[in-house]
Design a protein around this motif. Structure first.
Motif, short mmCIF file in Angstrom:
data_model
loop_
_atom_site.label_atom_id
_atom_site.label_comp_id
_atom_site.label_asym_id
_atom_site.label_seq_id
_atom_site.Cartn_x
_atom_site.Cartn_y
_atom_site.Cartn_z
N LYS A 1 -7.08 6.30 -5.82
CA LYS A 1 -7.27 7.58 -5.11
C LYS A 1 -6.31 7.66 -3.93
N PRO A 2 -5.03 7.79 -4.21
CA PRO A 2 -4.04 7.79 -3.14
C PRO A 2 -4.15 9.02 -2.24
N GLN A 3 -3.84 8.82 -0.99
CA GLN A 3 -3.80 9.93 -0.03
C GLN A 3 -2.39 10.52 -0.09
N CYS A 4 -2.26 11.60 -0.84
CA CYS A 4 -0.93 12.17 -1.09
C CYS A 4 -0.60 13.26 -0.09
N GLU B 1 -7.66 1.09 -3.67
CA GLU B 1 -7.96 2.48 -3.31
C GLU B 1 -6.68 3.32 -3.34
N ALA B 2 -5.57 2.73 -2.90
CA ALA B 2 -4.29 3.46 -2.92
C ALA B 2 -3.84 3.75 -4.35
N CYS C 1 0.76 8.71 -6.38
CA CYS C 1 0.83 10.15 -6.10
C CYS C 1 1.80 10.85 -7.04
N THR D 1 0.78 3.86 -3.04
CA THR D 1 0.42 5.25 -2.74
C THR D 1 1.48 6.21 -3.27
N ILE E 1 0.84 -1.20 0.00
CA ILE E 1 0.00 0.00 0.00
C ILE E 1 0.88 1.25 0.00
N ALA E 2 1.98 1.23 0.76
CA ALA E 2 2.88 2.38 0.80
C ALA E 2 3.50 2.62 -0.57
#
Length: 310
Positions: free
Chosen positions: A305-308, A301-302, A267, A263, A259-260
């Motif tokens: 729509k990654p949480q950047c 989801e990563a 991003c 992401t 996931i890391a």
């Protein structure tokens, strides 16, 4: 002689018709429409062909997938073309951009050009958003000159039938786009296809591209992306990351690191405005059940729509 009111009406109709004519599709316009995509086996494996349901395309679109890279191999038989048309029509219905990607399995230039000629004729009336990825995997047996000549002839054959059809071309091992000679006399969008960890960060010569996301590992990924951005600026051409993946081969990579990694890469690509396709559908979607795999939800989801970090 036409009366003035009739002339005005005729002019109005002509202007209206011109206004309603869609503008030519530019590489930049197409690139903005691609977004995040996925490589799909709906037209290449027995299981993928058997399980394909047009409603799967609806599920993809609702999940946020903007395009699909449709792998296909073998002769362009009537049966195979009809099945491809079913996929393309479903993509058009649910507003997902379809890209047909030919896995040639041969270096024979004549066969490859003939294959695309047949496919181009069959889809001549399809939406301009349908793209043709000339070679899913360019053979390393071909020299740069041979590969460029093949692309030139394939593009000429395709654009003779569909002048505005978008094509994607890739250099050897999907790297070093400077080795490409752009097809001449082409007014249609042409994009370069390059890859970034197409099978996940696997070890090369004993060195892994990602372990825990060290500063050096992140810098190496950014450097690869920046080299593509510099090439785009220098050449004036647009590009597409035709494949990247997480844990496709190294399945022992811890879930948190998958996931890391996903992401970070997503991003960086999104910040650089580079569209990309993830490898591949069966990893995330159960075609038999017609549903997304719940155990892959966080990873998907990563990617989408990654949480950047700002």
């Amino acid at each position: 002689m036409l009366k003035p009111i009739v002339v005005v009406a005729a002019l109005s109709i002509s202007i209206s018709a011109l206004a309603s004519t869609p503008p030519a599709l530019t590489p930049q316009t197409l690139s903005s429409k691609l977004g995040v995509g996925m490589i799909v086996d709906w037209a290449i494996t027995e299981r993928g062909i058997r399980e394909f349901d047009p409603l799967a395309v609806k599920d993809f679109q609702q999940r946020g997938i903007g395009h699909v890279r449709i792998r296909v191999a073998g002769e362009p038989t009537h049966q195979r073309l009809v099945h491809l048309q079913k996929i393309v029509e479903a993509c058009q219905q649910y507003h997902v951009v379809p890209i047909i990607s030919y896995q040639a399995g041969t270096e024979n230039e004549g066969k490859i050009v003939a294959w695309w000629t047949t496919v181009a004729r069959y889809f001549a009336q399809s939406s301009p958003l349908l793209g043709f990825d000339i070679l899913y995997e360019p053979s390393e047996k071909l020299t740069h000159a041979q590969l460029n000549a093949l692309y030139e002839k394939a593009a000429k054959a395709i654009h003779k039938i569909s002048p505005q059809r978008t094509i994607f071309i890739a250099p050897h091992v999907h790297a070093q786009p400077d080795s490409l000679k752009w097809p001449e006399q082409s007014h249609a969008p042409v994009l370069v296809d390059w890859h970034l960890f197409p099978y996940g960060p696997v070890a090369v010569n004993g060195k892994r591209g990602w372990t825990t996301g060290t500063p050096a590992e992140k810098a190496a990924i950014r450097a690869r992306i920046n080299s593509v951005l510099r090439w785009q600026q220098k050449s004036g051409h647009s590009s597409w990351v035709g494949a990247w993946s997480v844990g496709e081969i190294d399945k022992n990579m811890p879930a948190a690191q998958q996931i890391a990694f996903a992401t970070f890469v997503a991003c960086e690509l999104q910040k650089s405005h580079l569209p990309y396709a993830v490898n591949k559908d069966s990893k995330f979607y159960d075609g038999e059940e017609g549903a997304w795999r719940p155990e892959m939800q966080l990873l998907l989801e990563a990617i989408l729509k990654p949480q950047c970090k700002s």
